[in-house]
Design a protein around this motif. Structure first.
Motif, mmCIF file in Angstrom:
data_model
loop_
_atom_site.group_PDB
_atom_site.id
_atom_site.type_symbol
_atom_site.label_atom_id
_atom_site.label_comp_id
_atom_site.label_asym_id
_atom_site.label_seq_id
_atom_site.Cartn_x
_atom_site.Cartn_y
_atom_site.Cartn_z
ATOM 1 N N VAL A 21 0.845 -1.201 0.000
ATOM 2 C CA VAL A 21 0.000 0.000 0.000
ATOM 3 C C VAL A 21 0.883 1.254 0.000
ATOM 4 O O VAL A 21 0.620 2.219 -0.726
ATOM 5 C CB VAL A 21 -0.936 0.006 1.225
ATOM 6 N N MET A 34 2.180 2.236 -3.379
ATOM 7 C CA MET A 34 1.165 2.885 -4.215
ATOM 8 C C MET A 34 0.904 4.307 -3.727
ATOM 9 O O MET A 34 0.691 5.225 -4.530
ATOM 10 C CB MET A 34 -0.113 2.041 -4.236
ATOM 11 N N MET A 92 -8.659 5.790 0.020
ATOM 12 C CA MET A 92 -7.967 4.790 -0.807
ATOM 13 C C MET A 92 -8.530 3.422 -0.467
ATOM 14 O O MET A 92 -8.786 3.105 0.699
ATOM 15 C CB MET A 92 -6.457 4.829 -0.545
ATOM 16 N N THR A 114 -7.751 -0.611 -1.372
ATOM 17 C CA THR A 114 -6.737 -1.500 -1.961
ATOM 18 C C THR A 114 -7.225 -2.942 -1.981
ATOM 19 O O THR A 114 -7.818 -3.408 -1.007
ATOM 20 C CB THR A 114 -5.435 -1.426 -1.142
ATOM 21 N N CYS A 164 -1.406 -5.999 -6.801
ATOM 22 C CA CYS A 164 -2.346 -5.190 -6.019
ATOM 23 C C CYS A 164 -2.974 -4.171 -6.956
ATOM 24 O O CYS A 164 -2.358 -3.745 -7.946
ATOM 25 C CB CYS A 164 -1.661 -4.410 -4.902
ATOM 26 N N SER A 165 -4.180 -3.749 -6.601
ATOM 27 C CA SER A 165 -4.783 -2.622 -7.308
ATOM 28 C C SER A 165 -5.489 -1.752 -6.279
ATOM 29 O O SER A 165 -5.839 -2.222 -5.187
ATOM 30 C CB SER A 165 -5.744 -3.095 -8.391
ATOM 31 N N ALA A 166 -5.687 -0.510 -6.626
ATOM 32 C CA ALA A 166 -6.304 0.413 -5.675
ATOM 33 C C ALA A 166 -7.025 1.526 -6.420
ATOM 34 O O ALA A 166 -6.737 1.804 -7.595
ATOM 35 C CB ALA A 166 -5.235 1.017 -4.754
ATOM 36 N N THR A 210 -8.769 -6.908 1.432
ATOM 37 C CA THR A 210 -8.875 -5.517 1.009
ATOM 38 C C THR A 210 -8.617 -4.611 2.213
ATOM 39 O O THR A 210 -8.729 -5.040 3.362
ATOM 40 C CB THR A 210 -10.276 -5.178 0.443
ATOM 41 N N GLU A 261 -9.492 -0.412 3.162
ATOM 42 C CA GLU A 261 -10.010 0.889 2.742
ATOM 43 C C GLU A 261 -9.747 1.902 3.844
ATOM 44 O O GLU A 261 -9.813 1.570 5.030
ATOM 45 C CB GLU A 261 -11.523 0.816 2.493
#
Lengths: 131, 151
Positions: free
Chosen positions: A59, A62, A78, A80, A121-123, B84, B86
């Motif tokens: 994280v 990014m 954000m 992730t 990973c994507s966010a 995940t 957030e």
């Protein structure tokens, strides 16, 4: 600088994910999970031959890409998704892309890719670009 | 991913408090170490790296990672995975400022996935507050707890 939707921003490149940094993060996180610091533990669990980066470090890569792309801005939100592990010694690249531009805010998507294995990973993030 | 109605339900932990019992301060020195460990440099305005949203809330929540897993009837040595994460920031995190954490488990759901087999999906929410009570950030994290014994 002018920002437009669809614009791909300069990547943040980590040429070598450093296993020593994982040891530091075990202290930062107060979490001594051995898969981040001991290759033997990774092998014993059948997870490969390299230590596994703590998820929050990914994280941070990014976030670094975003903060460098938008000097003086801050992250409003954000989200992730962790899709695969990042391993010690590998090269990873975080690349932001602008999805939308509004007054004071820019919405971005960010990918984190392993040079060897592709997307890990994507966010999605919203940046505040003015006070 | 599908629900696993044919399996025994997971333990009921929704609502479990994760309120912290101690204050957490991001020291300027540790912030600098953390920034450099990710290939960056610390900000000069006293703000901390935003990834402290995760670090601070995990360290100062009311349970350890192993304890939270145990509350979910899961052995931390079986390998929890991040699904995940957030975060919503109301303000920047600052160094050398004490914060406290509040939070709770939102849900624990048993599911079946083609890739991982049976797993429990843990969702929990943590908030970071200044000493004046103002909420600086809210984060929702989802962990995957593989249930190999139920596969």
């Amino acid at each position: 600088m002018t920002y437009i939707a669809g614009q791909v921003l300069p990547p943040f490149v980590v040429t070598r994910v450093d296993p020593e940094a994982m040891k530091e993060w075990a202290v930062f996180l107060e979490d001594p999970n051995p898969i981040h610091i001991d290759v033997a533990a990774v092998r014993a669990k059948g997870l490969g031959d390299r230590v596994i980066n703590q998820g929050p470090i990914n994280v941070a890569y990014m976030m670094n890409a975003l903060l460098r792309a938008f000097p003086g801005s801050r992250i409003k939100s954000m989200s992730t998704r962790f899709l695969d592990n990042v391993y010690g010694e590998e090269k990873v690249i975080a690349t932001p892309r602008i999805d939308a531009v509004a007054a004071g805010h820019i919405t971005c998507s960010i990918s984190l890719e392993s040079a060897e294995r592709g997307l890990v990973c994507s966010a999605d993030a919203v940046m505040i670009t003015s006070p | 991913m599908s629900t696993a109605d044919d399996l025994p339900p997971p333990v009921a932990v929704a609502g479990l408090s994760l309120d912290g019992h101690r204050l957490y301060t991001i020291t300027a020195a540790q912030n600098a170490e953390l920034c450099r460990s990710t290939g960056g440099e610390p900000a000069v305005d006293g703000s901390a790296h935003p990834v402290y949203y995760y670090v601070a809330t995990q360290v100062a929540m009311g349970m350890t990672v192993a304890g939270l897993c145990a509350a979910c009837d899961f052995d931390v040595n079986d390998g929890p995975m991040m699904g995940t994460s957030e975060v919503q920031f109301a303000a920047s995190l600052m160094t050398d400022v004490p914060y406290r954490v509040s939070g709770e488990v939102l849900s624990l759901e048993r599911k079946r996935s083609r890739k991982l087999g049976v797993m429990d999906v843990l969702t929990y929410r943590l908030r970071l507050h200044g000493l004046d009570g103002d909420c600086v950030l809210t984060t929702d994290n989802v962990w995957i707890l593989p249930r190999k014994n139920l596969a």
